[in-house]
Design a protein around this motif. Structure first.
Motif, PDB file in Angstrom:
ATOM      1  N   LEU A  27       0.833  -1.300   0.092  1.00  0.00           N
ATOM      2  CA  LEU A  27       0.139  -0.045   0.073  1.00  0.00           C
ATOM      3  C   LEU A  27       0.743   1.153   0.075  1.00  0.00           C
ATOM      4  O   LEU A  27       0.564   2.271  -0.625  1.00  0.00           O
ATOM      5  CB  LEU A  27      -0.774  -0.070   1.254  1.00  0.00           C
ATOM      6  N   PHE A  28       2.088   1.343   0.597  1.00  0.00           N
ATOM      7  CA  PHE A  28       2.750   2.439   0.805  1.00  0.00           C
ATOM      8  C   PHE A  28       3.854   2.446  -0.746  1.00  0.00           C
ATOM      9  O   PHE A  28       4.129   3.414  -1.151  1.00  0.00           O
ATOM     10  CB  PHE A  28       3.733   2.435   1.667  1.00  0.00           C
ATOM     11  N   TYR A  29       4.148   1.131  -1.102  1.00  0.00           N
ATOM     12  CA  TYR A  29       4.869   1.031  -2.318  1.00  0.00           C
ATOM     13  C   TYR A  29       4.267   1.676  -3.504  1.00  0.00           C
ATOM     14  O   TYR A  29       5.035   2.425  -4.395  1.00  0.00           O
ATOM     15  CB  TYR A  29       5.101  -0.169  -2.517  1.00  0.00           C
ATOM     16  N   ILE A  30       3.010   1.471  -3.789  1.00  0.00           N
ATOM     17  CA  ILE A  30       2.161   1.859  -4.858  1.00  0.00           C
ATOM     18  C   ILE A  30       2.449   3.267  -5.183  1.00  0.00           C
ATOM     19  O   ILE A  30       2.720   3.846  -6.252  1.00  0.00           O
ATOM     20  CB  ILE A  30       1.075   1.307  -5.073  1.00  0.00           C
ATOM     21  N   PRO A  31       1.920   4.175  -3.922  1.00  0.00           N
ATOM     22  CA  PRO A  31       2.120   5.679  -4.174  1.00  0.00           C
ATOM     23  C   PRO A  31       3.590   6.120  -4.498  1.00  0.00           C
ATOM     24  O   PRO A  31       3.978   7.090  -4.969  1.00  0.00           O
ATOM     25  CB  PRO A  31       1.314   6.408  -2.926  1.00  0.00           C
ATOM     26  N   SER A  32       4.480   5.566  -3.537  1.00  0.00           N
ATOM     27  CA  SER A  32       5.712   6.030  -3.749  1.00  0.00           C
ATOM     28  C   SER A  32       6.404   5.598  -5.302  1.00  0.00           C
ATOM     29  O   SER A  32       7.253   6.322  -5.748  1.00  0.00           O
ATOM     30  CB  SER A  32       6.666   5.172  -2.673  1.00  0.00           C
ATOM     31  N   ASP A  33       6.061   4.506  -5.764  1.00  0.00           N
ATOM     32  CA  ASP A  33       6.362   4.254  -7.084  1.00  0.00           C
ATOM     33  C   ASP A  33       5.951   5.398  -8.219  1.00  0.00           C
ATOM     34  O   ASP A  33       6.754   5.884  -8.993  1.00  0.00           O
ATOM     35  CB  ASP A  33       5.993   2.981  -7.433  1.00  0.00           C
ATOM     36  N   PHE A  34       4.716   5.645  -7.863  1.00  0.00           N
ATOM     37  CA  PHE A  34       4.251   6.975  -8.744  1.00  0.00           C
ATOM     38  C   PHE A  34       4.901   8.084  -8.479  1.00  0.00           C
ATOM     39  O   PHE A  34       5.521   8.888  -9.383  1.00  0.00           O
ATOM     40  CB  PHE A  34       2.689   7.097  -8.212  1.00  0.00           C
ATOM     41  N   TYR A  35       5.182   8.483  -7.210  1.00  0.00           N
ATOM     42  CA  TYR A  35       6.200   9.660  -6.665  1.00  0.00           C
ATOM     43  C   TYR A  35       7.393   9.599  -7.464  1.00  0.00           C
ATOM     44  O   TYR A  35       7.815  10.642  -8.033  1.00  0.00           O
ATOM     45  CB  TYR A  35       6.145   9.700  -5.385  1.00  0.00           C
ATOM     46  N   VAL A  36       7.952   8.316  -7.343  1.00  0.00           N
ATOM     47  CA  VAL A  36       9.469   8.272  -8.219  1.00  0.00           C
ATOM     48  C   VAL A  36       9.297   8.492  -9.563  1.00  0.00           C
ATOM     49  O   VAL A  36      10.166   9.078 -10.159  1.00  0.00           O
ATOM     50  CB  VAL A  36       9.940   6.887  -7.676  1.00  0.00           C
ATOM     51  N   LYS A  37       8.417   7.681 -10.298  1.00  0.00           N
ATOM     52  CA  LYS A  37       8.352   7.847 -11.648  1.00  0.00           C
ATOM     53  C   LYS A  37       7.971   9.193 -12.063  1.00  0.00           C
ATOM     54  O   LYS A  37       8.276   9.805 -13.118  1.00  0.00           O
ATOM     55  CB  LYS A  37       7.090   6.968 -12.021  1.00  0.00           C
ATOM     56  N   ALA A  38       7.422   9.970 -11.378  1.00  0.00           N
ATOM     57  CA  ALA A  38       6.987  11.572 -11.647  1.00  0.00           C
ATOM     58  C   ALA A  38       8.023  12.313 -11.337  1.00  0.00           C
ATOM     59  O   ALA A  38       8.300  13.158 -12.342  1.00  0.00           O
ATOM     60  CB  ALA A  38       5.894  11.919 -10.420  1.00  0.00           C
TER      61      ALA A  38
END
Length: 157
Positions: A27-38
């Motif tokens: 649950l924490f990985y998915i938004p952080s993955d989005f943040y890293v990609k952004a």
């Protein structure tokens, strides 16, 4: 992968906290993955195009092939680990609902399509970035749904 052997995940006192931790991590990985990609690759059409192919107006060089391949390779590994583990938990906690099967399949297909379309965008046809962005958003939304639903089923049902 003990959750494949345990008969009832909802009532196993020892394994329930482990599954909760795994699901919270995802649950924490998915938004952080989005943040890293952004911040690294871009999550809009313009930022993605500028990162991959450069931008003369902003003095940005195009991404080197070796850098792209390294990022793509890492993305394949992390996506595979997250989605296969999440899918195993989600399917075990589902009540044989057909909708769950559709969500699992759609999420996996979108994740695989995002990888292929990103490589196709970089090597073949830059307009494939639209497909990459669409499938990137869809697999993140599907995975978030799977995590939240799994946590709910683990504790509520």
């Amino acid at each position: 992968m003990k959750f494949l052997v345990v008969k009832n995940l909802k009532h196993d006192q020892h394994f329930k906290p482990i599954l909760t931790g795994l699901l919270l991590f995802i649950l924490f990985y998915i938004p952080s993955d989005f943040y890293v990609k952004a911040h690294s690759l871009g999550v809009t059409q313009n930022t993605l195009q500028s990162t991959l192919f450069g931008n003369d107006e902003e003095y940005l060089d195009p991404m080197q092939t070796s850098v792209f391949l390294e990022n793509w390779h890492v993305e394949i590994f992390f996506m595979m680990m997250i989605l296969l583990t999440l899918s195993a938990v989600f399917i075990r906690l589902s009540n044989h609902i057909k909708f769950d099967s559709y969500i699992t399949h759609l999420t996996m297909i979108c994740a695989f399509s995002s990888l292929l379309s990103l490589a196709g965008c970089f090597f073949l046809y830059p307009k494939l970035s639209f497909i990459y962005l669409g499938t990137f958003y869809l697999w993140h939304i599907g995975a978030l749904y799977m995590v939240v639903t799994s946590l709910k089923r683990l504790y509520v049902n």
